[in-house]
Design a protein around this motif. Structure first.
Motif, PDB file in Angstrom:
ATOM      1  N   LEU A   5      36.973 -13.520   0.088  1.00  0.00           N
ATOM      2  CA  LEU A   5      36.269 -13.132  -1.465  1.00  0.00           C
ATOM      3  C   LEU A   5      35.788 -14.867  -1.988  1.00  0.00           C
ATOM      4  CD1 LEU A   5      39.225 -10.608  -2.605  1.00  0.00           C
ATOM      5  CD2 LEU A   5      36.295 -10.579  -2.174  1.00  0.00           C
ATOM      6  N   GLN A   6      36.346 -16.201  -1.837  1.00  0.00           N
ATOM      7  CA  GLN A   6      36.716 -17.104  -2.088  1.00  0.00           C
ATOM      8  C   GLN A   6      34.959 -17.693  -1.613  1.00  0.00           C
ATOM      9  OE1 GLN A   6      39.453 -19.671  -0.479  1.00  0.00           O
ATOM     10  NE2 GLN A   6      40.820 -18.198  -0.761  1.00  0.00           N
ATOM     11  N   VAL A   7      34.250 -17.218  -0.683  1.00  0.00           N
ATOM     12  CA  VAL A   7      32.363 -17.387  -0.039  1.00  0.00           C
ATOM     13  C   VAL A   7      31.796 -16.711  -1.122  1.00  0.00           C
ATOM     14  CG1 VAL A   7      31.338 -17.528   1.496  1.00  0.00           C
ATOM     15  CG2 VAL A   7      33.654 -18.263   1.776  1.00  0.00           C
ATOM     16  N   PRO A   8      30.831 -17.642  -1.899  1.00  0.00           N
ATOM     17  CA  PRO A   8      29.866 -16.857  -2.273  1.00  0.00           C
ATOM     18  C   PRO A   8      28.740 -16.686  -1.152  1.00  0.00           C
ATOM     19  CG  PRO A   8      30.232 -19.649  -2.624  1.00  0.00           C
ATOM     20  CD  PRO A   8      31.138 -19.285  -1.773  1.00  0.00           C
ATOM     21  N   HIS A   9      28.814 -15.512  -0.878  1.00  0.00           N
ATOM     22  CA  HIS A   9      27.399 -14.954   0.014  1.00  0.00           C
ATOM     23  C   HIS A   9      26.411 -14.946  -0.487  1.00  0.00           C
ATOM     24  CE1 HIS A   9      31.418 -13.365   1.487  1.00  0.00           C
ATOM     25  NE2 HIS A   9      30.972 -13.168   2.832  1.00  0.00           N
ATOM     26  N   PHE A  10      25.357 -15.057  -0.145  1.00  0.00           N
ATOM     27  CA  PHE A  10      23.552 -14.622   0.296  1.00  0.00           C
ATOM     28  C   PHE A  10      23.490 -14.067   1.165  1.00  0.00           C
ATOM     29  CE2 PHE A  10      22.801 -18.272   1.714  1.00  0.00           C
ATOM     30  CZ  PHE A  10      21.396 -18.038   2.209  1.00  0.00           C
ATOM     31  N   SER A  11      22.013 -13.345   0.554  1.00  0.00           N
ATOM     32  CA  SER A  11      22.397 -12.416   2.105  1.00  0.00           C
ATOM     33  C   SER A  11      20.383 -12.243   2.142  1.00  0.00           C
ATOM     34  CB  SER A  11      22.359 -11.104   1.435  1.00  0.00           C
ATOM     35  OG  SER A  11      23.857 -10.360   1.997  1.00  0.00           O
ATOM     36  N   TYR A  12      20.139 -12.242   3.634  1.00  0.00           N
ATOM     37  CA  TYR A  12      18.662 -12.192   3.786  1.00  0.00           C
ATOM     38  C   TYR A  12      18.348 -10.799   4.580  1.00  0.00           C
ATOM     39  CZ  TYR A  12      14.243 -14.261   6.002  1.00  0.00           C
ATOM     40  OH  TYR A  12      12.912 -14.213   5.320  1.00  0.00           O
ATOM     41  N   ALA A  13      17.530 -10.410   4.701  1.00  0.00           N
ATOM     42  CA  ALA A  13      17.032  -9.161   5.335  1.00  0.00           C
ATOM     43  C   ALA A  13      15.659  -9.501   6.261  1.00  0.00           C
ATOM     44  CB  ALA A  13      17.327  -7.929   5.098  1.00  0.00           C
ATOM     45  N   ASP A  14      15.352  -8.816   7.255  1.00  0.00           N
ATOM     46  CA  ASP A  14      13.611  -8.909   7.668  1.00  0.00           C
ATOM     47  C   ASP A  14      13.938  -7.664   8.826  1.00  0.00           C
ATOM     48  OD1 ASP A  14      11.476  -9.305   8.292  1.00  0.00           O
ATOM     49  OD2 ASP A  14      11.705 -11.292   9.120  1.00  0.00           O
ATOM     50  N   GLU A  15      13.138  -7.036   9.404  1.00  0.00           N
ATOM     51  CA  GLU A  15      12.446  -6.620  10.179  1.00  0.00           C
ATOM     52  C   GLU A  15      12.179  -7.761  11.523  1.00  0.00           C
ATOM     53  OE1 GLU A  15      10.683  -3.260   8.758  1.00  0.00           O
ATOM     54  OE2 GLU A  15       8.193  -4.110   9.788  1.00  0.00           O
ATOM     55  N   VAL A  16      12.650  -6.646  12.945  1.00  0.00           N
ATOM     56  CA  VAL A  16      12.170  -6.939  14.060  1.00  0.00           C
ATOM     57  C   VAL A  16      11.314  -6.115  14.748  1.00  0.00           C
ATOM     58  CG1 VAL A  16      12.323  -8.410  16.071  1.00  0.00           C
ATOM     59  CG2 VAL A  16      13.774  -8.858  14.280  1.00  0.00           C
ATOM     60  N   THR A  17      10.350  -6.504  15.343  1.00  0.00           N
ATOM     61  CA  THR A  17       9.581  -5.444  16.306  1.00  0.00           C
ATOM     62  C   THR A  17      10.109  -6.171  17.714  1.00  0.00           C
ATOM     63  OG1 THR A  17       7.254  -5.448  14.957  1.00  0.00           O
ATOM     64  CG2 THR A  17       7.274  -4.495  17.626  1.00  0.00           C
ATOM     65  N   MET A  18      10.607  -4.472  17.944  1.00  0.00           N
ATOM     66  CA  MET A  18      11.272  -4.275  19.859  1.00  0.00           C
ATOM     67  C   MET A  18      10.184  -4.332  20.930  1.00  0.00           C
ATOM     68  SD  MET A  18      14.682  -5.657  19.113  1.00  0.00           S
ATOM     69  CE  MET A  18      15.723  -5.221  20.207  1.00  0.00           C
TER      70      MET A  18
END
Length: 525
Positions: free
Chosen positions: A313-326
């Motif tokens: 909870l002490q960590v200021p999170h940020f998120s990043y997402a993507d899609e991968v062709t497998m």
């Protein structure tokens, strides 16, 4: 004159002889008295020694839970391998315990017979507390610590068991000191007796409580539950060995007390109610019965998870997402599966994801850092110790594959298989969890696509892989649509250390390797 002189001389000589004889008699008497006392001293010392030797053969000693790892203060008792009355030898398995970090089997250090067990399955045992009591055979040398203590006690008994003061004092008497570990000192008890004599009923109650409380035999876990519920253990009849109060005894007492309390509260109100009305579900459903709720303590791996998530909870999170062709990686895996299975291993997509992450970490080493917020410093780790989240029957665990930068995909596969087997059996060691620098979670094995993974300090990044889906996709800039195997990936970063651009570039590098697995060959060492 001569006769008179001789007679007087003889009288003096006889008197001297008589005095000498009297002195000798006194000396002999004193000598005999000393001999008698010495003989008594020797006899008592010999008796004490014989009693201690007889006691030594049936010495009962507590088997204490020793320190099983740095920072471990308590463990959860998972299962017993023995029962009361069992004969055990050195190195026999006694029980299995689980700390916040690993599961450990406790083995015996003694030869002997188990008197009683000091805990039930599910109890939390403090380091240094007894796990059980054992009758130790003093002649087999299995317990040198106890033997050493007994030898010291024997020497002390021989030196101090008989206390002689003035030998000529008729009031002298033999004194045998009381046992040092007596339940309550005579002075303390006398204080309570004096209080009782002064007419204090409360003092009598306190005296009896002090005597009885000290004699209660139970485990620390039971004492803790009793303290939390303000239960006097002296009022509970134990069903264990030698009257030991078991956890079940306390729970039965608690349930009985609650039932009695509820009965007393409702007797007056329900005296005129017919039984069929009490059984009416609509009436009962209008009130929530808290006594039927279940309270489950958080222990073992779940406790570690709770602590880690509290720190996160002490960590200021940020998120990043993507899609991968497998598609390409899917074909490579299908070609390599028979080769890996011939070695008795199972090849999944995870070894490829781990190796791709290690290669990307070489390009963006800041993602592999640890952040010390107290000193405001970053530690750049040379090894890529990548933790892999695994769902087990005992909770979520994150064992570590070490130095992934030096491992091939096959070596990562072998280590991953080992960790998965150990996690399923609850056999992960403490070393399997330490020194993690970056983490990956494969939520796709359960289901789901995107998620927001939570960073475990002092790490600064974590990734989560979703399930692979067959979805329609356009080919380039054309209107042609094909079926593609798509996998989603989600990243979380510590915004105190990483910028969004660093996380995006790292993700793009990892994605490129996953979509074109042949490029990994150029990066392998």
């Amino acid at each position: 004159m001569i006769r008179t002189a001789l007679f007087r001389s003889s009288s003096k000589q006889v008197h001297v002889y008589a005095s000498s004889f009297s002195g000798v008699a006194v000396a002999v008497a004193a000598s005999r008295r000393r001999s008698s006392v010495n003989a008594m001293t020797t006899t008592m010392a010999t008796t004490t020694t014989m009693m201690m030797r007889r006691h030594k053969s049936t010495t009962t000693t507590p088997f204490l839970l020793s320190d099983i790892g740095e920072g471990i203060a308590e463990v959860e008792l998972l299962q017993w391998f023995v029962r009361s009355g069992d004969e055990i030898a050195q190195f026999d398995r006694l029980c299995e315990v689980q700390s916040d970090k690993a599961t450990v089997e406790i083995t015996s250090r003694f030869d002997g017979k188990i008197v009683d067990l000091c805990g039930d399955v599910g109890d939390m045992i403090q380091v240094g507390s007894p796990l059980m009591h054992i009758h130790v055979d003093g002649d087999n040398g299995a317990n040198p610590a106890i033997s050493h203590q007994e030898d010291d006690a024997q020497a002390h008994a021989q030196a101090h068991a008989v206390s002689l003061h003035n030998i000529n004092d008729e009031e002298d008497m033999l004194q045998i000191p009381s046992k040092a570990s007596s339940v309550i000192s005579s002075s303390s008890y006398q204080n309570h007796v004096n209080g009782l004599a002064n007419g204090g009923a409360s003092n009598a109650s306190a005296a009896n409580h002090l005597l009885s409380t000290e004699k209660v035999q139970t485990t620390p876990a039971v004492r803790k539950i009793a303290k939390e519920n303000n239960i006097d253990l002296c009022t509970i009849a134990g069903t264990g060995i030698n009257g030991r109060i078991l956890k079940s005894d306390l729970l039965d007492h608690l349930n009985g007390g609650q039932q009695s309390k509820r009965f007393d509260q409702t007797t007056t109100n329900t005296a005129n109610i017919q039984p069929e009305k009490i059984e009416n579900k609509e009436l009962l459903g209008s009130h929530h019965n808290h006594d039927r709720d279940q309270i489950e303590p958080i222990r073992g791996v779940a406790r570690l998870m709770a602590r880690s998530m509290t720190l996160s909870l002490q960590v200021p999170h940020f998120s990043y997402a993507d899609e991968v062709t497998m598609d390409n990686l899917k074909d490579v895996r299908e070609n390599l599966k028979p080769i890996v299975e011939a070695e008795g291993l199972r090849l999944t997509y995870m070894p490829f994801a781990i190796k791709a992450a290690s290669i990307a970490l070489n390009q963006y080493p800041k993602v592999n850092c640890s952040f010390d917020d107290s000193n405001m410093t970053l530690r750049y780790h040379q090894d890529h110790n990548i933790g892999v989240a695994m769902d087990t029957s005992r909770g979520l665990v994150v064992p570590v594959i070490r130095a992934c930068q030096n491992l091939s995909i096959f070596e990562i596969t072998r280590e991953l298989n080992r960790l998965q087997s150990a996690a399923a059996e609850g056999k992960l060691s403490e070393s399997d969890f330490t020194d993690c620098t970056f983490s990956l979670s494969n939520i796709g094995v359960i289901g789901g696509t995107y998620m927001k993974p939570v960073i475990v300090p002092p790490q600064v990044a974590i990734g989560a892989i979703g399930k692979i889906q067959r979805l329609p996709r356009f080919v380039g800039e054309t209107d042609e649509v094909i079926a593609a195997h798509i996998m989603q990936v989600s990243w979380s970063g510590d915004h105190r250390v990483l910028e969004g651009s660093v996380m995006a570039n790292f993700s793009n590098s990892w994605k490129s390797l996953m979509e074109n697995p042949s490029r990994m060959i150029l990066k392998l060492k």
